[in-house]
Write a protein that holds these residues in place. Structure first.
Motif, mmCIF file in Angstrom:
data_model
loop_
_atom_site.group_PDB
_atom_site.id
_atom_site.type_symbol
_atom_site.label_atom_id
_atom_site.label_comp_id
_atom_site.label_asym_id
_atom_site.label_seq_id
_atom_site.Cartn_x
_atom_site.Cartn_y
_atom_site.Cartn_z
ATOM 1 N N ARG A 94 1.030 -1.418 -0.028
ATOM 2 C CA ARG A 94 0.099 0.039 0.027
ATOM 3 C C ARG A 94 0.825 1.178 -0.025
ATOM 4 N N PRO A 95 0.459 2.509 -0.623
ATOM 5 C CA PRO A 95 -0.883 2.537 -1.439
ATOM 6 C C PRO A 95 -0.591 2.064 -2.705
ATOM 7 N N SER A 96 0.423 1.888 -3.023
ATOM 8 C CA SER A 96 0.620 1.078 -4.605
ATOM 9 C C SER A 96 1.941 0.880 -4.691
ATOM 10 N N ALA A 97 2.220 -0.286 -5.366
ATOM 11 C CA ALA A 97 3.527 -0.739 -5.828
ATOM 12 C C ALA A 97 4.318 0.381 -6.669
ATOM 13 N N MET A 98 3.587 1.181 -7.308
ATOM 14 C CA MET A 98 4.249 1.997 -8.101
ATOM 15 C C MET A 98 4.833 3.202 -7.497
ATOM 16 N N LEU A 99 4.489 3.352 -6.206
ATOM 17 C CA LEU A 99 5.128 4.272 -5.396
ATOM 18 C C LEU A 99 6.656 3.976 -5.112
ATOM 19 N N THR A 100 6.892 2.635 -5.005
ATOM 20 C CA THR A 100 8.031 2.297 -4.614
ATOM 21 C C THR A 100 8.828 1.736 -5.948
#
Length: 578
Positions: A94-100
């Motif tokens: 969370r909130p999204s794997a795109m953040l990491t």
């Protein structure tokens, strides 16, 4: 193979090849693992970059796969060394794997550059791990080969094949519409994910696996062999052997990731009905290796037919795709019809055409002939207009044809929380012709640009039999999802892009055929609204990685990489003097 019979100058020799104090210490510390002297004598050191994690279930079998890679490395005369990097799995994070994704790319880049390795095998699976590791490796530019974990076996539910990811969207809509009970909805959980591996639909994980193969950075058939299939382990072994040869040949990523390779990948995404997430990830990978790639390049895929009949655009699943012949059949079909650069180089030292010219299709229902596709023009479309001056995307193969050209009144959700508050309200002023607009879910907005763009329809319309509506946002959506969904609107609402100015009742015009997305208000009025929003904008400080992300992330049309990470920095590193 080239390099045979002559002494190689290996990168790892600057760590292990001297007889001074530093060489002594580097070798001594490694010897505590039981490594003998002769392993430091000009043998290629191969890093196995592993995204295994029990919190990333799609990658939960990569430890076993790493052992097969190691066997191959040893057989070819190399020394395998496995190391972990951040595992950004979409299923739990969370909130999204795109953040990491960029965090994992940074981890990968610094781990490769800072350690004594001559070549690297990237073990990837769940969708963001693939672009993250390839981005990091591209910035180092060592010999690199990708091994994907492979898709799950077909889901089985009530006597039917079901797709991971896609099933949950379908059954949840049925539940909200009152067509099935809660028990019936929950009973599908174990049916959907019944083996190791990634989503078995043509979601983002499978799309990225196909992209890897079409780019030429994996061995043939890497994309589709199911995770539990013994042939997946054989491919891992052969990849381990091949990376040692690549080091001896000095076959670096930059020699494979050419502009032609990226155009091949764009056309492949069209042919397979691939995920819209590919637009962001390909741009980011290209940026790391120094290849100019823009949204306009996606026009190369507009006239490519979608010939792979997989969910969510079609009927079948990745297991069926492999049995039908896998991606080599698609690449051969495209090349024979003058759509691919068949002379593009791949990691096995052969061209794309050399690798696929003997490929045979064993099921024309799964991989359709070029002349009788499931969609004649299946490529991801780029949209522009006053609502998306820097672009937006739509996937026609997952959309309803009658909605691809549409005009309707906006129903606006200022955030995803606002959407959840409003969507179940029986008094919500919304009809089947409305356009659902979701704001503040872009790279900076959610943050991390979560996969919420395919907003579920209001229950009151589902109960009337409505199955699709036009939805517009600055968010992404899962590659397993479907619908007439406009995504990646740039600039995003949090950056005061025009999307932020949309109000309930405004008319919006979508024409996917013409590539336009327009807010039907006077341009002066639009400018006034944006000016007002800019005057109200607050500078939110969060601290930590999140603050770094919001300050330095690029917009969707630029690949959402960090501005300071774009480019190839190479593998040179200053010597460490103890």
């Amino acid at each position: 193979m080239s390099g045979e019979g002559k002494k190689l100058k290996l990168r790892s020799a600057s760590w292990f090849g001297s007889n001074d104090k530093n060489g002594f210490m580097y070798r001594s510390w490694m010897k505590n693992q039981g490594i003998p002297d002769h392993h430091f004598d000009n043998k290629p050191i191969i890093g196995i970059c592993n995204t295994w994690s029990e919190l990333t279930p799609c990658n939960g079998h990569l430890r076993e796969l790493a052992e097969k890679v190691k066997n191959g490395v040893r057989e070819a005369g190399g020394i395998p060394v496995e190391f972990p990097v951040f595992s950004n799995g979409e299923s739990n994070l969370r909130p999204s794997a795109m953040l990491t994704r960029n965090l994992a790319a940074m981890d990968t880049e610094e781990a490769i550059r800072g350690n004594p390795i001559d070549g690297v095998v990237l073990l990837v699976g769940c969708d963001k791990t693939t672009p993250a590791l390839l981005m990091g490796a591209a910035s180092c530019n060592l010999p690199t080969i990708v091994v994907t974990g492979g898709p799950m076996l077909n889901g089985k539910h009530q006597g039917q094949d079901v797709g991971s990811g896609t099933l949950v969207w379908q059954t949840h809509e049925d539940f909200k519409a009152g067509n099935i009970t809660l028990d019936e909805f929950l009973s599908a959980e174990s049916s959907m994910s019944r083996s190791t591996g990634t989503c078995n639909t043509m979601g983002t994980a499978s799309t990225m696996a196909c992209i890897v193969e079409s780019l030429g950075v994996s061995l043939p058939q890497n994309a589709a062999i199911p995770a539990p299939d013994s042939r997946r382990r054989v491919l891992a072994h052969m990849s381990g052997m091949r990376i040692v040869e690549m080091v001896r040949e000095d076959l670096k990523l930059s020699k494979i990731l050419s502009k032609d390779a990226f155009i091949n990948a764009i056309k492949t995404v069209a042919a397979i009905g691939g995920s819209t997430n590919a637009v962001i990830h390909l741009k980011a990978i290209a940026g790391r290796v120094g290849v100019s790639l823009s949204l306009e390049d996606w026009r190369h895929g507009y006239d490519i037919p979608t010939i792979v009949n997989l969910q969510p655009s079609g009927q079948y699943l990745m297991e069926d795709f492999y049995y039908a012949g896998g991606l080599p059949v698609v690449l051969r079909t495209l090349t024979e019809n003058n759509q691919l650069a068949g002379d593009a180089m791949t990691v096995n030292g052969h061209t794309i055409w050399d690798n696929v010219k003997a490929a045979k299709c064993f099921n024309n229902a799964v991989i359709k002939p070029f002349q009788t596709p499931i969609f004649a023009n299946g490529g991801i479309r780029i949209l522009r207009g006053n609502l998306a001056p820097r672009g937006a995307v739509i996937k026609p193969s997952a959309a309803s044809t009658h909605l691809l050209k549409h005009r309707g009144k906006a129903v606006v959700f200022e955030s995803f929380d606002h959407y959840k508050q409003r969507i179940n309200d029986p008094d919500l002023d919304i009809s089947a012709s409305s356009v659902m607009v979701l704001k503040n879910c872009g790279p900076k907005g959610y943050p991390g640009m979560a996969e919420v763009g395919n907003m579920g329809l209001p229950p009151k319309l589902l109960k009337q039999g409505v199955t699709d509506m036009v939805r517009i946002s600055d968010a992404r959506m899962s590659g397993t999802a479907f619908g007439t969904v406009v995504l990646h609107v740039a600039p995003e609402a949090m950056d005061c892009g025009p999307l932020a100015a949309v109000r309930d009742g405004d008319y919006i015009e979508l024409d996917a055929f013409a590539g336009t997305l327009r807010l039907d208000i006077n341009e002066d009025e639009l400018a006034r609204r944006i000016e007002h929003l800019e005057s109200q904008q607050l500078n939110v400080r969060s601290g930590g990685y999140l603050e770094l992300f919001r300050e330095r992330v690029l917009q969707a049309d630029e690949g959402c990489d960090f501005d300071f990470l774009v480019g190839c920095r190479g593998a040179e590193v200053p010597p460490h003097s103890h």
